[in-house]
Scaffold this motif. Structure first.
Motif, mmCIF file in Angstrom:
data_model
loop_
_atom_site.group_PDB
_atom_site.id
_atom_site.type_symbol
_atom_site.label_atom_id
_atom_site.label_comp_id
_atom_site.label_asym_id
_atom_site.label_seq_id
_atom_site.Cartn_x
_atom_site.Cartn_y
_atom_site.Cartn_z
ATOM 1 N N ALA A 66 42.868 1.298 12.011
ATOM 2 C CA ALA A 66 43.010 2.454 12.899
ATOM 3 C C ALA A 66 42.686 3.749 12.155
ATOM 4 C CB ALA A 66 44.422 2.501 13.468
ATOM 5 N N ALA A 67 43.168 3.870 10.928
ATOM 6 C CA ALA A 67 42.878 5.068 10.135
ATOM 7 C C ALA A 67 41.382 5.190 9.854
ATOM 8 C CB ALA A 67 43.664 5.036 8.822
ATOM 9 N N THR A 68 40.754 4.078 9.504
ATOM 10 C CA THR A 68 39.319 4.083 9.227
ATOM 11 C C THR A 68 38.531 4.459 10.477
ATOM 12 O OG1 THR A 68 39.598 2.401 7.525
ATOM 13 C CG2 THR A 68 37.380 2.678 8.424
ATOM 14 N N ALA A 69 38.906 3.883 11.614
ATOM 15 C CA ALA A 69 38.205 4.202 12.866
ATOM 16 C C ALA A 69 38.353 5.687 13.188
ATOM 17 C CB ALA A 69 38.746 3.343 14.007
ATOM 18 N N GLY A 70 39.539 6.240 13.001
ATOM 19 C CA GLY A 70 39.753 7.664 13.248
ATOM 20 C C GLY A 70 38.911 8.543 12.342
ATOM 21 N N ILE A 71 38.850 8.178 11.073
ATOM 22 C CA ILE A 71 38.045 8.936 10.112
ATOM 23 C C ILE A 71 36.564 8.845 10.468
ATOM 24 C CG2 ILE A 71 37.262 8.981 7.704
ATOM 25 C CD1 ILE A 71 40.178 8.149 6.962
ATOM 26 N N LEU A 72 36.110 7.658 10.842
ATOM 27 C CA LEU A 72 34.699 7.483 11.187
ATOM 28 C C LEU A 72 34.316 8.241 12.456
ATOM 29 C CD1 LEU A 72 34.169 3.723 10.315
ATOM 30 C CD2 LEU A 72 33.448 5.714 9.013
ATOM 31 N N GLN A 78 31.539 15.408 13.514
ATOM 32 C CA GLN A 78 31.196 16.553 12.656
ATOM 33 C C GLN A 78 29.857 16.363 11.953
ATOM 34 O OE1 GLN A 78 33.103 19.328 12.573
ATOM 35 N NE2 GLN A 78 34.373 18.302 14.105
ATOM 36 N N GLN A 79 29.255 15.193 12.139
ATOM 37 C CA GLN A 79 28.029 14.805 11.429
ATOM 38 C C GLN A 79 28.177 15.046 9.929
ATOM 39 O OE1 GLN A 79 24.495 16.406 13.239
ATOM 40 N NE2 GLN A 79 24.707 15.042 14.983
ATOM 41 N N TRP A 80 29.265 14.500 9.394
ATOM 42 C CA TRP A 80 29.594 14.633 7.988
ATOM 43 C C TRP A 80 29.378 13.282 7.320
ATOM 44 C CZ3 TRP A 80 33.192 12.170 4.905
ATOM 45 C CH2 TRP A 80 33.391 12.741 3.643
ATOM 46 N N GLY A 81 28.792 13.286 6.156
ATOM 47 C CA GLY A 81 28.616 12.055 5.407
ATOM 48 C C GLY A 81 27.246 11.953 4.786
#
Length: 126
Positions: A66-72, A78-81
């Motif tokens: 859930a945390a990973t999905a939220g971060i992704l 934000q088009q960050w990465g």
């Protein structure tokens, strides 16, 4: 065959979980009724410990998932990465993503298991 696959693909998540528990229960009963070989340990105690490991793994995986999905989702919005910063064909971005994920999730985690004492003791890295 496609109907069989579609049946499971469209099934609600809680049905899938129920299928998993039913299959595990059938295998557990079959193993008790017709064991492949006899071991000298207490099966109930051993299965209880495995059940605790299973439940804790489920909780940890759901939490991190859930945390990973939220971060992704936030990174995508934000088009960050890294992949937003480079211009490559989609297939190359996919290969790069898999290589980086494998490096971080497998090699780095394994390396840390050997370098951090409590992780080596807890998880028994070999």
């Amino acid at each position: 065959m496609e109907q069989f696959i579609d049946f499971f693909a469209t099934m609600p998540t809680y049905y899938k979980l129920l299928w998993i528990f039913i299959c595990l229960a059938i295998c557990w009963v079959a193993e008790g009724a017709v064991p492949l070989f006899s071991l000298s340990y207490n099966k109930w105690r051993h299965d209880g410990i495995n059940l605790v490991f299973l439940l804790s793994t489920i909780v940890i995986n759901v939490g991190f998932g859930a945390a990973t999905a939220g971060i992704l989702v936030a990174a995508q919005q934000q088009q960050w990465g890294l992949l937003y910063q480079i211009t490559l064909p989609l297939w190359a971005k996919l290969v790069l993503s898999i290589l980086l994920l494998d490096f971080i999730a497998q090699w780095l985690a394994h390396y840390l298991l050997h370098r951090i004492k409590w992780m080596e003791i807890t998880f028994g890295a070999s």
